[in-house]
Design a protein around this motif. Structure first.
Motif, short mmCIF file in Angstrom:
data_model
loop_
_atom_site.label_atom_id
_atom_site.label_comp_id
_atom_site.label_asym_id
_atom_site.label_seq_id
_atom_site.Cartn_x
_atom_site.Cartn_y
_atom_site.Cartn_z
N ASP A 219 0.80 -1.22 0.00
CA ASP A 219 0.00 0.00 0.00
C ASP A 219 0.84 1.27 0.00
O ASP A 219 0.49 2.25 -0.68
CB ASP A 219 -0.93 0.01 1.22
CG ASP A 219 -1.92 -1.14 1.18
OD1 ASP A 219 -2.32 -1.52 0.07
OD2 ASP A 219 -2.29 -1.66 2.25
N GLU A 220 1.92 1.29 0.77
CA GLU A 220 2.72 2.51 0.88
C GLU A 220 3.32 2.90 -0.47
O GLU A 220 3.37 4.08 -0.81
CB GLU A 220 3.82 2.32 1.92
CG GLU A 220 3.33 2.28 3.36
CD GLU A 220 2.63 3.56 3.76
OE1 GLU A 220 3.11 4.65 3.38
OE2 GLU A 220 1.58 3.49 4.42
N LYS B 278 0.65 4.42 -2.61
CA LYS B 278 0.33 5.76 -2.14
C LYS B 278 1.41 6.76 -2.54
O LYS B 278 1.12 7.87 -2.97
CB LYS B 278 0.19 5.73 -0.61
CG LYS B 278 -0.30 7.04 -0.01
CD LYS B 278 -0.29 6.96 1.51
CE LYS B 278 -1.17 5.81 2.00
NZ LYS B 278 -1.20 5.76 3.48
#
Length: 359
Positions: A67-68, A71
């Motif tokens: 996810d990071e 993002k």
């Protein structure tokens, strides 16, 4: 296994889509053992990653990096992991571990805290009030309960120095509870950095060490009493741990032999430097006999003083096996000789002289 890994995301997707390792192998065009390695944390090359992501219908960046990464790259339509049995088991395991850790922490009386340097927020664990007598929500509230004598050194400047140095610290300090009770606290503190090396958080653990401090104070008082008694009686003492060749010498022994405590002997052989050369052999014979028999000994000799004078000393010692049976301890008391000691030693010296004449 962490939830933020390629292997974990792949296993969850396989479970969710009800796919076998062989189906993945056939779709990507590799062997089944290779897919198995991926689910165990093995690396995947770029081409296979793109084919695997296309087959699973997910973003390849998310699949590999999580996810990071998505993002940071500003990719829209981020993929979320479905709540499969694997994730449920993993989540339940995390919650169980956290519950056990919290229970153990509360049983041990350990309070944890975190100071967010960016937001200037201070968060304590739920058992904070049990230790501090009140909830703490800011550094200002903490300064209020700090003992005045310790607030001289433990203050905002100390916190700034902690953050600037980025070195962990261990602080012992006192707090005052609402009822006036004083507690000793030990706090272990560390500064955490972000990826750019900038301080972002200060974390710490604190525990009540009042019992330990009281025991240390009581021990110090007993030692002071023994030192005072030894000084009044004029007895110096030493103990030799033969296996470790460690010598422990009392302050009164140093006074008796005219030695500064900082320059006291630390090994048994160094004791001879403080004994008149003509008396060393007789004393050593008495000590060796006591060591061989695990017995007591008593010897009279001249102590050599730093000003090139000498003092007649009586040394009484005992050799015994250490409490654990793995070493021999030699303990001795020394004092200035009295006229009666010299009178008692005279017949023994005469007998030795007579025996020497007959031979």
């Amino acid at each position: 296994m962490s939830e933020d890994t390629f292997a974990f995301r792949l296993k969850v997707l396989l479970e969710h889509k009800k796919l076998s390792l062989q189906q993945i192998a056939d779709a990507v065009g590799i062997s089944r053992p290779a897919v198995h390695k991926w689910t165990r944390g093995g690396e995947i090359d770029y081409s296979n990653l793109r084919r695997l992501a296309a087959f699973l219908d997910v973003n390849w960046v998310w699949l590999r990096y999580g996810d990071e990464a998505v993002k940071d790259l500003g990719i829209v339509g981020a993929t979320e992991l479905p709540m499969t049995d694997l994730r449920r088991r993993y989540t339940a395991e995390i919650m169980s571990n956290e519950a056990r850790m919290k229970h153990a922490q509360e049983l041990a009386g350990i309070v944890t805290w975190e100071w967010n340097l960016v937001a200037d927020e201070l968060i304590y664990s739920s058992n904070c009030a049990k230790l501090y007598g009140r909830e703490i929500h800011s550094n200002e509230e903490f300064w209020e309960i700090l003992h005045p004598e310790d607030s001289i050194w433990l203050n905002e400047d100390a916190m700034k120095d902690l953050v600037a140095s980025q070195a962990p610290r261990v602080w012992d300090f006192r707090i005052i509870l609402p009822d006036g009770t004083i507690r000793w606290i030990e706090s272990r503190v560390a500064t955490l950095l972000d990826d750019a090396g900038r301080p972002v958080r200060v974390v710490g653990t604190t525990i009540d060490i009042s019992a330990r401090k009281e025991a240390e104070r009581a021990l110090q008082q007993r030692l002071q009493l023994l030192n005072d008694a030894a000084r009044i009686a004029g007895f110096g003492a030493w103990r030799w741990l033969r296996g470790q060749d460690t010598l422990i010498v009392s302050d009164e022994w140093c006074r008796l032999f005219g030695v500064e405590p900082a320059e006291a002997p630390r090994h048994y052989v160094e004791l001879s430097d403080h004994i008149h050369p003509d008396d060393r052999a007789a004393r050593e014979a008495a000590v060796n006999d006591a060591l061989a028999r695990r017995a007591d000994y008593r010897v009279l000799y001249r102590a050599s003083l730093p000003d090139d004078t000498w003092r007649l000393v009586v040394e009484q010692g005992r050799a015994r096996v250490s409490p654990h049976g793995d070493d021999v301890w030699l303990t001795a008391l020394c004092r200035a000789a009295h006229p009666a000691d010299m009178a008692a030693a005279a017949p023994h010296a005469a007998d030795n002289s007579a025996g020497a004449a007959m031979t």
